[in-house]
Design a protein around this motif. Structure first.
Motif, PDB file in Angstrom:
ATOM      1  N   ASN A 188       0.842  -1.187   0.000  1.00  0.00           N
ATOM      2  CA  ASN A 188       0.000   0.000   0.000  1.00  0.00           C
ATOM      3  C   ASN A 188       0.880   1.240   0.000  1.00  0.00           C
ATOM      4  O   ASN A 188       2.071   1.162  -0.249  1.00  0.00           O
ATOM      5  CB  ASN A 188      -0.948  -0.020   1.208  1.00  0.00           C
ATOM      6  N   ASN A 189       0.280   2.383   0.284  1.00  0.00           N
ATOM      7  CA  ASN A 189       1.027   3.632   0.226  1.00  0.00           C
ATOM      8  C   ASN A 189       1.725   3.977   1.536  1.00  0.00           C
ATOM      9  O   ASN A 189       2.316   5.044   1.653  1.00  0.00           O
ATOM     10  CB  ASN A 189       0.084   4.782  -0.167  1.00  0.00           C
ATOM     11  N   ASN A 190       1.625   3.108   2.529  1.00  0.00           N
ATOM     12  CA  ASN A 190       2.296   3.334   3.805  1.00  0.00           C
ATOM     13  C   ASN A 190       3.687   2.709   3.749  1.00  0.00           C
ATOM     14  O   ASN A 190       3.814   1.483   3.753  1.00  0.00           O
ATOM     15  CB  ASN A 190       1.476   2.719   4.938  1.00  0.00           C
TER      16      ASN A 190
ATOM     17  N   ASN B  90       4.817  -1.253   4.157  1.00  0.00           N
ATOM     18  CA  ASN B  90       5.481  -1.935   3.048  1.00  0.00           C
ATOM     19  C   ASN B  90       6.775  -2.601   3.509  1.00  0.00           C
ATOM     20  O   ASN B  90       7.094  -3.722   3.103  1.00  0.00           O
ATOM     21  CB  ASN B  90       5.779  -0.951   1.918  1.00  0.00           C
ATOM     22  N   LEU B  91       7.531  -1.890   4.355  1.00  0.00           N
ATOM     23  CA  LEU B  91       8.773  -2.454   4.883  1.00  0.00           C
ATOM     24  C   LEU B  91       8.480  -3.714   5.697  1.00  0.00           C
ATOM     25  O   LEU B  91       9.146  -4.748   5.520  1.00  0.00           O
ATOM     26  CB  LEU B  91       9.497  -1.428   5.753  1.00  0.00           C
ATOM     27  N   GLU B  92       7.512  -3.635   6.581  1.00  0.00           N
ATOM     28  CA  GLU B  92       7.196  -4.784   7.439  1.00  0.00           C
ATOM     29  C   GLU B  92       6.647  -5.949   6.630  1.00  0.00           C
ATOM     30  O   GLU B  92       6.912  -7.119   6.939  1.00  0.00           O
ATOM     31  CB  GLU B  92       6.232  -4.339   8.545  1.00  0.00           C
ATOM     32  N   HIS B  93       5.918  -5.640   5.573  1.00  0.00           N
ATOM     33  CA  HIS B  93       5.448  -6.693   4.670  1.00  0.00           C
ATOM     34  C   HIS B  93       6.633  -7.368   3.976  1.00  0.00           C
ATOM     35  O   HIS B  93       6.683  -8.598   3.859  1.00  0.00           O
ATOM     36  CB  HIS B  93       4.496  -6.093   3.625  1.00  0.00           C
TER      37      HIS B  93
ATOM     38  N   LYS C 200       8.449  -9.689   6.470  1.00  0.00           N
ATOM     39  CA  LYS C 200       7.708 -10.942   6.701  1.00  0.00           C
ATOM     40  C   LYS C 200       7.783 -11.866   5.489  1.00  0.00           C
ATOM     41  O   LYS C 200       7.816 -13.089   5.626  1.00  0.00           O
ATOM     42  CB  LYS C 200       6.255 -10.627   7.042  1.00  0.00           C
ATOM     43  N   LYS C 201       7.846 -11.282   4.323  1.00  0.00           N
ATOM     44  CA  LYS C 201       7.847 -12.069   3.088  1.00  0.00           C
ATOM     45  C   LYS C 201       9.240 -12.610   2.747  1.00  0.00           C
ATOM     46  O   LYS C 201       9.400 -13.800   2.482  1.00  0.00           O
ATOM     47  CB  LYS C 201       7.331 -11.193   1.942  1.00  0.00           C
ATOM     48  N   ASP C 202      10.253 -11.748   2.756  1.00  0.00           N
ATOM     49  CA  ASP C 202      11.584 -12.128   2.257  1.00  0.00           C
ATOM     50  C   ASP C 202      12.617 -12.385   3.356  1.00  0.00           C
ATOM     51  O   ASP C 202      13.681 -12.941   3.095  1.00  0.00           O
ATOM     52  CB  ASP C 202      12.125 -11.029   1.328  1.00  0.00           C
TER      53      ASP C 202
ATOM     54  N   PRO D 248      17.014   4.526   3.998  1.00  0.00           N
ATOM     55  CA  PRO D 248      16.285   5.576   3.271  1.00  0.00           C
ATOM     56  C   PRO D 248      14.947   5.946   3.912  1.00  0.00           C
ATOM     57  O   PRO D 248      14.525   7.104   3.841  1.00  0.00           O
ATOM     58  CB  PRO D 248      16.075   4.958   1.882  1.00  0.00           C
ATOM     59  N   LEU D 249      14.312   4.961   4.553  1.00  0.00           N
ATOM     60  CA  LEU D 249      13.002   5.214   5.160  1.00  0.00           C
ATOM     61  C   LEU D 249      13.094   6.055   6.425  1.00  0.00           C
ATOM     62  O   LEU D 249      12.188   6.828   6.739  1.00  0.00           O
ATOM     63  CB  LEU D 249      12.314   3.880   5.465  1.00  0.00           C
TER      64      LEU D 249
END
Length: 319
Positions: free
Chosen positions: A2-4, A8-11, A14-16, A316-317
């Motif tokens: 999403n735009n957050n 996105n980082l936390e997703h 969890k994924k990679d 960067p975040l």
């Protein structure tokens, strides 16, 4: 996605980077982010694998500051006066503490004999028996078992166990909970320590000498405190825990593995430096941005590179 950006980082994590247990980020001396995954909490310690090496570097620096150790140019065998060198063995007599610290000591093995060392009664002696050989001093050879000799140096130099010395001079001042000895008595216990979800303590051999190359458990906050100590050039709450000289010397290039510079049990990455442990355990220090990123992870073979995660997505975040 999403735009957050944070979501996105936390997703992505969890994924990679699914074996990640916790992340702590500090900037300008303040906690700016912490997050735990997979059922872990901020009080849970994890086995940080080779991050242990960098903690040993801290302890060696403190031992030098306190004059238990003269300097790292000393010959290793000065700390083992009763060790019997085998006939014809010359190389071992010239190996220095510096060679152990910057991974330029030679050994008599092709692949690290973990089982042989960790099933012996005296891990330091078993490792000393492997030091030397036909390789020349000065060639980079990353060694986890070889680092164990530094545990023997510390205990012989200070007259204390590693845990006692660390608690008095590092853990207590930084308010890090003192680990207990975790004894590994067989191969099954060794693999259990690596793979179990919840492990505690600091691995020790049958003589009670703690490991130097792996085996310490810490929380992400504990790791961040070590990072902050280094970012502060050894200063903690107004007290000089570690000399600025050691912080600077240990985190600048002292040897090189291919294109990757190495200090004294710290990796140098561009203008940053890091303690790196198998499975994705990291204390990453960025002096330019006054920032520390620590990641604690469960054991996983061939875990995805955390440095890429930190440099491409985290820094960067948060800057």
């Amino acid at each position: 996605m999403n735009n957050n950006p944070l979501s996105n980082l936390e997703h992505l994590i969890k994924k990679d980077y699914s074996n990640t247990a916790g992340i702590v980020i500090r900037k300008d001396g303040h906690l700016i982010y912490e997050k735990y995954f997979d059922g872990y909490s901020k009080d849970d310690v994890l086995h940080v694998a080779s991050v242990t090496k960098s903690i040993i570097s801290v302890l060696i620096g403190i031992a030098i500051d306190k004059e238990f150790i003269k300097n790292i140019e000393q010959k290793v065998l000065e700390y083992f006066p009763n060790y019997q060198v085998r006939r014809g063995e010359k190389t071992i007599q010239n190996v220095t503490l510096k060679n152990l610290m910057n991974m330029t000591a030679p050994y008599k093995y092709k692949s690290e004999p973990y089982t042989k060392i960790y099933s012996s009664d005296d891990w330091v002696k078993a490792t000393l028996d492997l030091l030397g050989g036909k390789s020349r001093i000065g060639e980079f050879k990353y060694s986890t078992v070889g680092t164990q000799i530094l545990s023997g140096v510390l205990t012989n130099a200070t007259g204390q166990s590693i845990i006692e010395f660390a608690n008095e001079n590092l853990f207590k001042p930084l308010e890090i909970k003192t680990p207990h000895n975790a004894f590994i008595e067989n191969k099954e216990a060794y693999f259990a320590f690596l793979k179990d979800k919840y492990v505690t303590g600091w691995v020790a051999d049958p003589k009670g000498v703690n490991t130097a190359g792996w085996g310490l458990t810490l929380t992400p906050h504990d790791m961040a405190k070590i990072g902050q100590l280094y970012l502060n050039e050894g200063l903690w709450n107004g007290h000089q825990i570690l000399s600025t000289t050691w912080v600077q010397e240990s985190t600048k290039e002292q040897s090189r593995w291919g294109e990757l510079p190495y200090g004294y049990l710290w990796w140098i990455i561009d203008d940053c430096y890091a303690a790196l442990g198998d499975g994705g355990n990291v204390i990453f220090i960025n002096p330019t941005k006054n920032m520390i990123v620590t990641i604690a992870s469960r054991f996983m073979p061939r875990a995805k590179d955390r440095i890429e995660l930190i440099q491409k997505h985290i820094i960067p975040l948060f800057t």
